[in-house]
Design a protein around this motif. Structure first.
Motif, mmCIF file in Angstrom:
data_model
loop_
_atom_site.group_PDB
_atom_site.id
_atom_site.type_symbol
_atom_site.label_atom_id
_atom_site.label_comp_id
_atom_site.label_asym_id
_atom_site.label_seq_id
_atom_site.Cartn_x
_atom_site.Cartn_y
_atom_site.Cartn_z
ATOM 1 N N ILE A 1 80.950 24.319 39.852
ATOM 2 C CA ILE A 1 81.170 25.706 38.377
ATOM 3 C C ILE A 1 80.559 26.467 39.363
ATOM 4 N N TYR B 1 82.972 30.347 40.166
ATOM 5 C CA TYR B 1 82.669 31.147 39.274
ATOM 6 C C TYR B 1 82.882 32.652 40.872
ATOM 7 N N CYS C 1 87.806 15.827 33.511
ATOM 8 C CA CYS C 1 88.322 17.153 33.328
ATOM 9 C C CYS C 1 89.522 17.080 32.548
ATOM 10 N N LEU D 1 91.073 20.489 31.312
ATOM 11 C CA LEU D 1 90.264 21.910 31.205
ATOM 12 C C LEU D 1 91.156 21.389 32.857
ATOM 13 N N LEU E 1 88.289 21.131 38.358
ATOM 14 C CA LEU E 1 87.351 21.696 39.493
ATOM 15 C C LEU E 1 87.538 20.978 40.711
ATOM 16 N N VAL F 1 91.391 27.577 38.048
ATOM 17 C CA VAL F 1 89.911 26.382 37.918
ATOM 18 C C VAL F 1 88.711 28.143 38.305
ATOM 19 N N GLU G 1 88.528 29.614 34.284
ATOM 20 C CA GLU G 1 88.035 28.796 33.397
ATOM 21 C C GLU G 1 85.999 29.659 33.482
ATOM 22 N N ASN G 2 85.851 29.648 32.162
ATOM 23 C CA ASN G 2 84.665 30.290 32.388
ATOM 24 C C ASN G 2 83.241 29.210 31.738
ATOM 25 N N TRP G 3 83.460 28.552 32.938
ATOM 26 C CA TRP G 3 82.118 27.599 33.309
ATOM 27 C C TRP G 3 81.809 27.547 32.550
ATOM 28 N N TYR G 4 80.484 28.497 32.777
ATOM 29 C CA TYR G 4 79.506 28.942 32.455
ATOM 30 C C TYR G 4 78.593 28.617 30.968
ATOM 31 N N ILE H 1 80.448 26.306 28.996
ATOM 32 C CA ILE H 1 80.847 23.995 28.838
ATOM 33 C C ILE H 1 78.941 23.596 29.429
ATOM 34 N N PRO I 1 77.617 20.905 30.610
ATOM 35 C CA PRO I 1 77.916 19.810 31.364
ATOM 36 C C PRO I 1 78.214 18.532 30.915
#
Length: 123
Positions: free
Chosen positions: A24, A28, A61, A66, A69, A98, A101-104, A106, A108
């Motif tokens: 992630i 970013y 994912c 999603l 990754l 990928v 996506e705003n992974w932060y 989510i 984990p």
């Protein structure tokens, strides 16, 4: 209270949690990583040990709807993810999803959640 280390729990699922967190950060920053560099970061002797942990992430994912990754982990010579971790025809589009996506935002996945997604696909 003692600090827990990833090396203290030897399992593909534990390492999948570790890899998820690494990936992630890469997403970013719009980066990829080679299997070799990932092995170095995780203090592994070789890069050929990621199939199971990456499978856990891939399936989680997919189940979570999603982008995967796993498209960020590539072979140093070909620049491509390993077989089964992407469709090479639309790799650029997969990576863009990928990166977008705003992974932060989510939380984990836990080891149990990653393992459940993996086990569901195995059967």
């Amino acid at each position: 209270m003692s600090v827990r280390m990833y090396d203290d729990i030897v399992s593909s699922t534990n390492r999948a949690v570790q890899i998820f967190n690494i990936l992630i950060g890469l997403a970013y920053n719009r980066q990829t990583i080679t299997y070799k560099k990932l092995a170095e970061i995780m203090n592994f002797d070789g890069a050929g040990v990621f199939s199971h942990p990456l499978d856990h992430i891939l399936h989680w994912c997919k189940d979570s709807k999603l982008p995967s990754l796993t498209v960020l982990v590539v072979n140093s010579k070909s620049g491509l993810p390993g077989s089964g971790f992407s469709t090479h025809e639309d790799l650029h589009a997969q990576r863009e999803k990928v990166y977008a996506e705003n992974w932060y935002r989510i939380i984990p996945p836990t080891m149990d959640e990653l393992n459940a997604a993996y086990q569901k696909r195995k059967t």
